[in-house]
Write an enzyme that holds these catalytic residues in place. Structure first.
Site, mmCIF file in Angstrom:
data_model
loop_
_atom_site.group_PDB
_atom_site.id
_atom_site.type_symbol
_atom_site.label_atom_id
_atom_site.label_comp_id
_atom_site.label_asym_id
_atom_site.label_seq_id
_atom_site.Cartn_x
_atom_site.Cartn_y
_atom_site.Cartn_z
ATOM 1 N N GLY A 45 0.783 -1.239 0.000
ATOM 2 C CA GLY A 45 0.000 0.000 0.000
ATOM 3 C C GLY A 45 0.808 1.278 0.000
ATOM 4 O O GLY A 45 0.412 2.275 -0.595
ATOM 5 N N GLU A 100 3.600 4.112 5.954
ATOM 6 C CA GLU A 100 2.412 3.292 5.698
ATOM 7 C C GLU A 100 1.370 4.114 4.932
ATOM 8 O O GLU A 100 1.383 5.349 4.990
ATOM 9 C CB GLU A 100 1.888 2.788 7.058
ATOM 10 C CG GLU A 100 0.612 1.991 7.046
ATOM 11 C CD GLU A 100 0.662 0.699 6.246
ATOM 12 O OE1 GLU A 100 1.047 0.754 5.063
ATOM 13 O OE2 GLU A 100 0.261 -0.351 6.776
ATOM 14 N N ASP A 101 0.500 3.414 4.209
ATOM 15 C CA ASP A 101 -0.516 4.135 3.432
ATOM 16 C C ASP A 101 -1.590 4.772 4.301
ATOM 17 O O ASP A 101 -1.909 5.940 4.154
ATOM 18 C CB ASP A 101 -1.150 3.213 2.359
ATOM 19 C CG ASP A 101 -1.690 1.898 2.928
ATOM 20 O OD1 ASP A 101 -1.559 1.646 4.145
ATOM 21 O OD2 ASP A 101 -2.244 1.102 2.139
ATOM 22 N N ASP A 104 -5.767 2.857 10.173
ATOM 23 C CA ASP A 104 -7.207 2.633 10.310
ATOM 24 C C ASP A 104 -7.494 2.241 11.762
ATOM 25 O O ASP A 104 -7.495 3.096 12.635
ATOM 26 C CB ASP A 104 -7.598 1.554 9.300
ATOM 27 C CG ASP A 104 -9.088 1.350 9.159
ATOM 28 O OD1 ASP A 104 -9.843 2.304 9.346
ATOM 29 O OD2 ASP A 104 -9.514 0.215 8.848
ATOM 30 N N LYS A 132 -7.280 7.726 9.608
ATOM 31 C CA LYS A 132 -8.729 7.581 9.780
ATOM 32 C C LYS A 132 -8.998 7.387 11.273
ATOM 33 O O LYS A 132 -9.267 6.263 11.713
ATOM 34 C CB LYS A 132 -9.150 6.312 9.022
ATOM 35 C CG LYS A 132 -10.305 6.438 8.071
ATOM 36 C CD LYS A 132 -10.766 5.054 7.688
ATOM 37 C CE LYS A 132 -10.600 4.737 6.241
ATOM 38 N NZ LYS A 132 -11.143 3.405 5.895
ATOM 39 N N PHE A 153 -14.150 4.291 2.743
ATOM 40 C CA PHE A 153 -13.167 3.394 2.137
ATOM 41 C C PHE A 153 -12.600 4.042 0.880
ATOM 42 O O PHE A 153 -13.312 4.334 -0.064
ATOM 43 C CB PHE A 153 -13.773 2.033 1.808
ATOM 44 C CG PHE A 153 -12.719 1.014 1.501
ATOM 45 C CD1 PHE A 153 -12.058 0.346 2.524
ATOM 46 C CD2 PHE A 153 -12.337 0.762 0.181
ATOM 47 C CE1 PHE A 153 -11.052 -0.562 2.257
ATOM 48 C CE2 PHE A 153 -11.330 -0.150 -0.097
ATOM 49 C CZ PHE A 153 -10.688 -0.812 0.937
ATOM 50 N N ASP A 160 -5.670 -0.034 -2.139
ATOM 51 C CA ASP A 160 -6.388 -0.948 -3.014
ATOM 52 C C ASP A 160 -7.761 -1.330 -2.494
ATOM 53 O O ASP A 160 -8.070 -1.201 -1.312
ATOM 54 C CB ASP A 160 -5.594 -2.245 -3.183
ATOM 55 C CG ASP A 160 -5.639 -3.104 -1.911
ATOM 56 O OD1 ASP A 160 -5.289 -2.591 -0.839
ATOM 57 O OD2 ASP A 160 -6.057 -4.273 -1.999
ATOM 58 N N ARG A 166 -4.577 0.515 -7.176
ATOM 59 C CA ARG A 166 -3.367 1.065 -6.573
ATOM 60 C C ARG A 166 -2.701 2.084 -7.498
ATOM 61 O O ARG A 166 -2.013 2.988 -7.056
ATOM 62 C CB ARG A 166 -2.358 -0.052 -6.266
ATOM 63 C CG ARG A 166 -2.804 -1.041 -5.190
ATOM 64 C CD ARG A 166 -1.603 -1.836 -4.702
ATOM 65 N NE ARG A 166 -1.953 -3.036 -3.948
ATOM 66 C CZ ARG A 166 -2.208 -3.063 -2.640
ATOM 67 N NH1 ARG A 166 -2.181 -1.940 -1.946
ATOM 68 N NH2 ARG A 166 -2.485 -4.189 -2.025
HETATM 69 P P1 IMP Z 1 -5.341 -1.345 10.502
HETATM 70 O O1 IMP Z 1 -4.858 0.039 10.873
HETATM 71 O O2 IMP Z 1 -4.609 -2.433 11.207
HETATM 72 O O3 IMP Z 1 -6.827 -1.463 10.665
HETATM 73 O O4 IMP Z 1 -5.104 -1.641 8.970
HETATM 74 C C1 IMP Z 1 -4.540 -0.759 8.113
HETATM 75 C C2 IMP Z 1 -4.531 -1.398 6.736
HETATM 76 O O5 IMP Z 1 -5.874 -1.639 6.289
HETATM 77 C C3 IMP Z 1 -3.906 -0.471 5.725
HETATM 78 O O6 IMP Z 1 -2.536 -0.730 5.559
HETATM 79 C C4 IMP Z 1 -4.693 -0.799 4.469
HETATM 80 O O7 IMP Z 1 -4.085 -1.873 3.791
HETATM 81 C C5 IMP Z 1 -6.033 -1.256 4.940
HETATM 82 N N1 IMP Z 1 -7.051 -0.178 4.860
HETATM 83 C C6 IMP Z 1 -7.659 0.458 5.869
HETATM 84 N N2 IMP Z 1 -8.514 1.397 5.436
HETATM 85 C C7 IMP Z 1 -8.443 1.364 4.086
HETATM 86 C C8 IMP Z 1 -9.094 2.119 3.035
HETATM 87 O O8 IMP Z 1 -9.923 3.027 3.239
HETATM 88 N N3 IMP Z 1 -8.733 1.785 1.760
HETATM 89 C C9 IMP Z 1 -7.833 0.819 1.463
HETATM 90 N N4 IMP Z 1 -7.197 0.091 2.409
HETATM 91 C C10 IMP Z 1 -7.503 0.366 3.714
HETATM 92 MG MG MG Z 2 -2.563 -2.395 2.727
#
Ligand code: IMP
Ligand code: MG
Length: 180
Positions: A45, A100-101, A104, A132, A153, A160, A166
């Site tokens: 990502g 990181e992208d 979340d 987010k 999202f 992706d 991507r």
């Molecule tokens: P978390 O912070 O552990 O919930 O997960 C983060 C990962 O979830 C990111 O690296 C993304 O791969 C994926 N992710 C979370 N939100 C989004 C979104 O809005 N679009 C695309 N991927 C997302």
């Molecule tokens: Mg990802």
């Protein structure tokens, strides 16, 4: 563009994304003055953001790549983080910037930081393109943020849906019809 029809709203244009990279790159350049940070790209990502960000840093850096997976029930991530591709570098005593992208729930990065801390780096900071905060479960705050977004999202610029989009040059909200 053929992919445009799947996007219901553009959140950040290519120009706005470039401006965020410039701003963050300048801040990192100041914050790491006199050091040589190891910039760590979290695949897949962060790949697009990473390559733009490091080119806005006017200093010596090293780069490395890592891939992790976070298995959970259904679509949300869990704290059960598995390293799919590890770093090539020894990070002992190094200043690490994880790139990181999107942050979340925070589960993935929270666990990843714990794992990397066991290797005794000098410091670890987190740079994310998007934050987010509404969805945060684990107590983790990014040190560098491109943009903060509501709970939608998004895809593009590395992000992706089902491994697609991507390569969109902008970040947009995916049209719900695509999920159907
Ligand atoms: P978390 O912070 O552990 O919930 O997960 C983060 C990962 O979830 C990111 O690296 C993304 O791969 C994926 N992710 C979370 N939100 C989004 C979104 O809005 N679009 C695309 N991927 C997302
Ligand atoms: Mg990802």
């Amino acid at each position: 563009m053929k992919m445009d029809k799947d996007i219901c709203k553009v959140l950040f244009t290519a120009e706005e994304l470039q401006a965020a990279c410039k701003r963050l790159g300048e801040t990192l350049t100041k914050d790491y003055e006199g050091k040589e940070p190891l910039m760590v790209c979290i695949l897949n990502g962060a790949s697009v953001f990473f390559t733009d960000l490091i080119r806005e840093m006017d200093m010596h850096v090293n780069i490395d790549f890592m891939a992790v997976s976070s298995y959970g029930s259904g679509t949300t991530s869990s704290g059960n983080v598995k390293i799919i591709k590890d770093l090539n570098s020894d990070i002992h005593n190094r200043d690490i910037v994880i790139v990181e992208d999107i942050l979340d729930t925070g589960r993935t990065l929270h666990r990843l930081v714990e794992m990397l801390k066991e290797r005794d780096p000098a410091s670890i900071k987190i740079a994310v393109l998007l934050d987010k905060p509404a969805r945060r479960v684990d107590d983790i705050k990014p040190d560098y943020v491109g943009y903060t977004i509501p709970d939608e999202f998004v895809v593009g610029y590395g992000l992706d849906y089902d491994e697609r989009y991507r390569n969109l040059p902008y970040v947009g909200v995916l049209d719900p019809s695509v999920y159907a």
